[in-house]
Write an enzyme that holds these catalytic residues in place. Sequence first.
Site, PDB file in Angstrom:
ATOM      1  N   GLN A 107     -11.877   2.023  -0.824  1.00 30.02           N
ATOM      2  CA  GLN A 107     -10.602   1.375  -1.113  1.00 30.02           C
ATOM      3  C   GLN A 107     -10.807   0.078  -1.887  1.00 30.02           C
ATOM      4  OE1 GLN A 107      -7.765   1.833   2.554  1.00 30.02           O
ATOM      5  NE2 GLN A 107      -9.843   1.743   3.351  1.00 30.02           N
ATOM      6  N   ASN A 108     -12.065  -0.325  -2.032  1.00 31.12           N
ATOM      7  CA  ASN A 108     -12.384  -1.575  -2.705  1.00 31.12           C
ATOM      8  C   ASN A 108     -12.391  -1.384  -4.219  1.00 31.12           C
ATOM      9  OD1 ASN A 108     -12.713  -2.603  -0.131  1.00 31.12           O
ATOM     10  ND2 ASN A 108     -14.927  -2.318  -0.123  1.00 31.12           N
ATOM     11  N   VAL A 109     -12.153  -2.465  -4.941  1.00 34.29           N
ATOM     12  CA  VAL A 109     -12.074  -2.402  -6.402  1.00 34.29           C
ATOM     13  C   VAL A 109     -13.166  -3.256  -7.043  1.00 34.29           C
ATOM     14  CG1 VAL A 109      -9.604  -1.897  -6.404  1.00 34.29           C
ATOM     15  CG2 VAL A 109     -10.358  -4.287  -6.455  1.00 34.29           C
ATOM     16  N   ASP A 110     -14.242  -3.505  -6.294  1.00 32.39           N
ATOM     17  CA  ASP A 110     -15.256  -4.450  -6.749  1.00 32.39           C
ATOM     18  C   ASP A 110     -16.477  -3.812  -7.411  1.00 32.39           C
ATOM     19  OD1 ASP A 110     -16.680  -3.444  -4.459  1.00 32.39           O
ATOM     20  OD2 ASP A 110     -15.774  -5.005  -3.217  1.00 32.39           O
ATOM     21  N   HIS A 125      -8.703   3.088  -5.343  1.00 33.44           N
ATOM     22  CA  HIS A 125      -7.736   2.153  -5.909  1.00 33.44           C
ATOM     23  C   HIS A 125      -8.139   1.628  -7.276  1.00 33.44           C
ATOM     24  CE1 HIS A 125      -6.454   1.320  -1.483  1.00 33.44           C
ATOM     25  NE2 HIS A 125      -5.875   2.392  -1.978  1.00 33.44           N
ATOM     26  N   CYS A 136      -0.285   2.575 -24.094  1.00 33.64           N
ATOM     27  CA  CYS A 136      -1.143   3.529 -24.809  1.00 33.64           C
ATOM     28  C   CYS A 136      -2.356   3.972 -24.011  1.00 33.64           C
ATOM     29  CB  CYS A 136      -1.583   2.946 -26.148  1.00 33.64           C
ATOM     30  SG  CYS A 136      -2.799   1.596 -26.021  1.00 33.64           S
ATOM     31  N   SER A 228      -9.051  -1.463   8.265  1.00 33.52           N
ATOM     32  CA  SER A 228      -8.066  -1.353   9.334  1.00 33.52           C
ATOM     33  C   SER A 228      -7.201  -0.111   9.159  1.00 33.52           C
ATOM     34  CB  SER A 228      -7.162  -2.598   9.344  1.00 33.52           C
ATOM     35  OG  SER A 228      -6.378  -2.654   8.153  1.00 33.52           O
TER      36      SER A 228
END
Length: 282
Positions: A107-110, A125, A136, A228
């Site tokens: 779920q992390n975007v790092d 995510h 575009c 969580s």
Amino acid sequence: MPHSPAAAPDLAEPLRALAQAGPLTVLTGAGLSTASGIPAYRDAQGQWQHPPPTQHQAFVRDAAVRQRYWARSFVGWLRFGQAAPNAGHQALARLQAAGVVGTVITQNVDGLHQAAGSSDVIELHGHLGRVACLACQARYPRATVQGWLAALNPSVDPRRPQAGPAAPDGDAHLTDDTSGFAVPACPACGGVLKPDVVFFGDNVPRERVAQAMAALEGSAGLVVVGSSLMVYSGFRFAERAHRLGQPLVLLNQGVTRADALATARIDADCSAALQAWAQGLA
């Protein structure tokens, strides 16, 4: 259902026994990246500990919201972009290389799983290191967009002491007036630029959910690390594992939305627990 604080060395044996049935799917959340200096949205009770995040529809519709977001992100990216994998990410990469763990759904975007050496990673995510045009669909490296922001806002120093503490997902807490902050448009078409991530209020792309579900259904069970599960985009996988009759292990400091569904609930530091699990393979 077991639910008590556990010392990290005690975790190796039960997790190793669970993995004997075959590769496990691992779902990770913000709790795994806090040791890398990236704050989590929620506390141990699952409650918000930061101001509400930017909502998707507000970002799309309101130029002022985009100004505020990019001003905060311009400052926050300096710390977020320099974050390095911690020992938990590295231990999980070793578990994957050993065949104990199959797909990692994060779920992390790092991007820290890939930086640690994990290969089969589904970024539920998205990735904050990319920026997309909503018109575009062109993609740009976040570092490139950071340069555009700096050129358009020469009077804004993201390193100034009053920049504010770090916030989740590459933001920084700012009290500044952001009404004059200049936001670049897509150089290809003039469209709105947005981080290539799923904002709150938006939906995870269906094909990405389907890919993650297929990985889960083909595995021996699910281990949730540092989440969580209060957001449905992650909880759905715990719910699916439970319905499939798969083992569901929750490794998290604090409550989760799936506590009542879990086969085992381990309250321990994520990084230490993953290291113990990896060491248990030796």
